[in-house]
Design a protein around this motif. Structure first.
Motif, mmCIF file in Angstrom:
data_model
loop_
_atom_site.group_PDB
_atom_site.id
_atom_site.type_symbol
_atom_site.label_atom_id
_atom_site.label_comp_id
_atom_site.label_asym_id
_atom_site.label_seq_id
_atom_site.Cartn_x
_atom_site.Cartn_y
_atom_site.Cartn_z
ATOM 1 N N GLY A 61 12.377 46.197 -23.996
ATOM 2 C CA GLY A 61 11.081 45.862 -23.396
ATOM 3 C C GLY A 61 10.211 47.058 -23.036
ATOM 4 O O GLY A 61 9.180 46.891 -22.371
ATOM 5 N N SER A 92 6.319 46.266 -22.067
ATOM 6 C CA SER A 92 5.707 46.551 -20.760
ATOM 7 C C SER A 92 4.332 47.179 -20.936
ATOM 8 O O SER A 92 3.398 46.901 -20.186
ATOM 9 N N TYR A 95 5.088 37.917 -24.525
ATOM 10 C CA TYR A 95 6.374 37.225 -24.533
ATOM 11 C C TYR A 95 7.280 37.952 -25.516
ATOM 12 O O TYR A 95 6.876 38.224 -26.654
ATOM 13 N N ILE A 136 17.672 41.611 -24.019
ATOM 14 C CA ILE A 136 16.780 40.668 -23.332
ATOM 15 C C ILE A 136 17.003 40.719 -21.818
ATOM 16 O O ILE A 136 16.060 40.679 -21.030
ATOM 17 N N LYS A 137 18.252 40.901 -21.415
ATOM 18 C CA LYS A 137 18.551 40.999 -19.984
ATOM 19 C C LYS A 137 17.801 42.196 -19.385
ATOM 20 O O LYS A 137 17.210 42.116 -18.310
ATOM 21 N N GLN A 178 14.108 41.467 -19.175
ATOM 22 C CA GLN A 178 13.813 40.566 -18.050
ATOM 23 C C GLN A 178 13.883 41.326 -16.727
ATOM 24 O O GLN A 178 13.110 41.075 -15.810
ATOM 25 N N THR A 179 14.801 42.296 -16.645
ATOM 26 C CA THR A 179 14.915 43.107 -15.424
ATOM 27 C C THR A 179 13.638 43.917 -15.195
ATOM 28 O O THR A 179 13.286 44.246 -14.068
ATOM 29 N N ALA A 212 8.601 38.362 -19.470
ATOM 30 C CA ALA A 212 8.983 37.043 -19.971
ATOM 31 C C ALA A 212 9.588 37.250 -21.352
ATOM 32 O O ALA A 212 8.925 37.767 -22.258
ATOM 33 N N ALA A 213 10.853 36.895 -21.503
ATOM 34 C CA ALA A 213 11.537 37.184 -22.764
ATOM 35 C C ALA A 213 12.726 36.251 -22.920
ATOM 36 O O ALA A 213 13.308 35.811 -21.932
ATOM 37 N N GLU A 214 13.079 35.965 -24.157
ATOM 38 C CA GLU A 214 14.265 35.140 -24.396
ATOM 39 C C GLU A 214 14.985 35.585 -25.662
ATOM 40 O O GLU A 214 14.386 36.206 -26.554
#
Ligand code: BEZ
Length: 247
Positions: A44, A48, A58, A67-68, A71-72, A76-78
């Motif tokens: 990410g 960001s 997204y 992904i974890k 998200q930290t 928004a992510a999956e």
């Protein structure tokens, strides 16, 4: 077996990937309020940056560890396979940096991106193109050929040329505004061994521990004349950068 990712190892040895992605971000030119999908968002770091432009971003990535971490960062992510995107007419743009070469079912990827975009939506990205990591690939292939017990070498990557990728984009219904192959020798601060340990897992995980050590040492020795330049390891990256639009 396919590549697996450890987000912390990636941050330690491959943070340069996001830094080199900034020109692609300029090409994307995200606007406040736009809804943008980051395809292969990784940890990410670039996602960001897109968010800070005011766009609604997204992220999707096939790695749960990545992904974890995304998200930290408050993103928004999956977890989603880029070869099986599950969106419909939702995004003003799809962005992708240093990820598409891992998605070898390119027709599925392009169909998913096309379906994810709204009419006139943009698809902007950069990934490894024709000639990317040629010396590294030669080294890996050679070591496999020298050790038949390692099995058959199979590259896990897709590095197309301009004509091939442009044709694929057009066949899917994209208008291609810009596409270029850009040689970009890339310093590897952690050395070529760490690069192989991080990125060639999909190749080495069919080997036992002793064979993995042999693979790492022999590839390192083979590529040294090409890639160790004045005491600095430099990977022979070639980027394929493009900007296309759904028509
Ligand atoms: C690349 O970014 O070009 C790349 C990274 C890891 C493995 C192969 C290619």
């Amino acid at each position: 077996m396919s590549q697996t990712w450890n987000a912390q190892q990636y941050i330690n040895h491959a943070s340069f990937v996001a830094e080199y992605g900034l020109p692609v971000l300029d090409l994307l030119n995200p606007q406040p309020g736009e809804r943008i999908l980051d395809l292969g968002c990784g940890d990410g770091a670039l996602t960001s940056r897109i968010k800070s432009s005011g766009a609604e971003i997204y992220g999707v990535d096939s790695s749960a560890s990545m992904i974890k971490t995304a998200q930290t960062r408050g993103l928004a992510a999956e977890v989603m396979n880029g070869e099986d995107l599950q969106f419909n007419n939702e995004f003003d743009a799809v962005f992708s940096n240093a990820a598409l070469h891992w998605m070898t079912n390119i027709d599925h990827v392009l169909a998913g991106v096309f379906k994810s975009l709204k009419a006139n939506g943009r698809f902007v990205g950069e990934f490894g193109g024709e000639g990317n990591i040629a010396a590294l690939l030669r080294g890996m292939e050679t070591v496999f050929a020298l050790h038949p017990e390692f099995g058959k070498f199979k590259s896990p990557w897709y590095f197309p040329g301009v004509n091939q990728y442009q044709q694929k984009l057009q066949n899917m219904g994209f208008k291609v505004h810009y596409i270029e192959l850009i040689p970009r020798p890339t310093p590897l601060k952690s050395g070529v061994r760490e690069w192989l340990k991080l990125f060639a897992v999909g190749i080495t995980n069919q080997l036992n521990r002793e064979q993995q050590d042999t693979f790492l040492s022999e590839v390192e020795n083979l590529v040294r004349p090409d890639l160790l330049i004045e005491g600095q390891w430099v990977a022979d990256y070639v980027r394929l950068r493009f900007a296309a639009q759904k028509t």
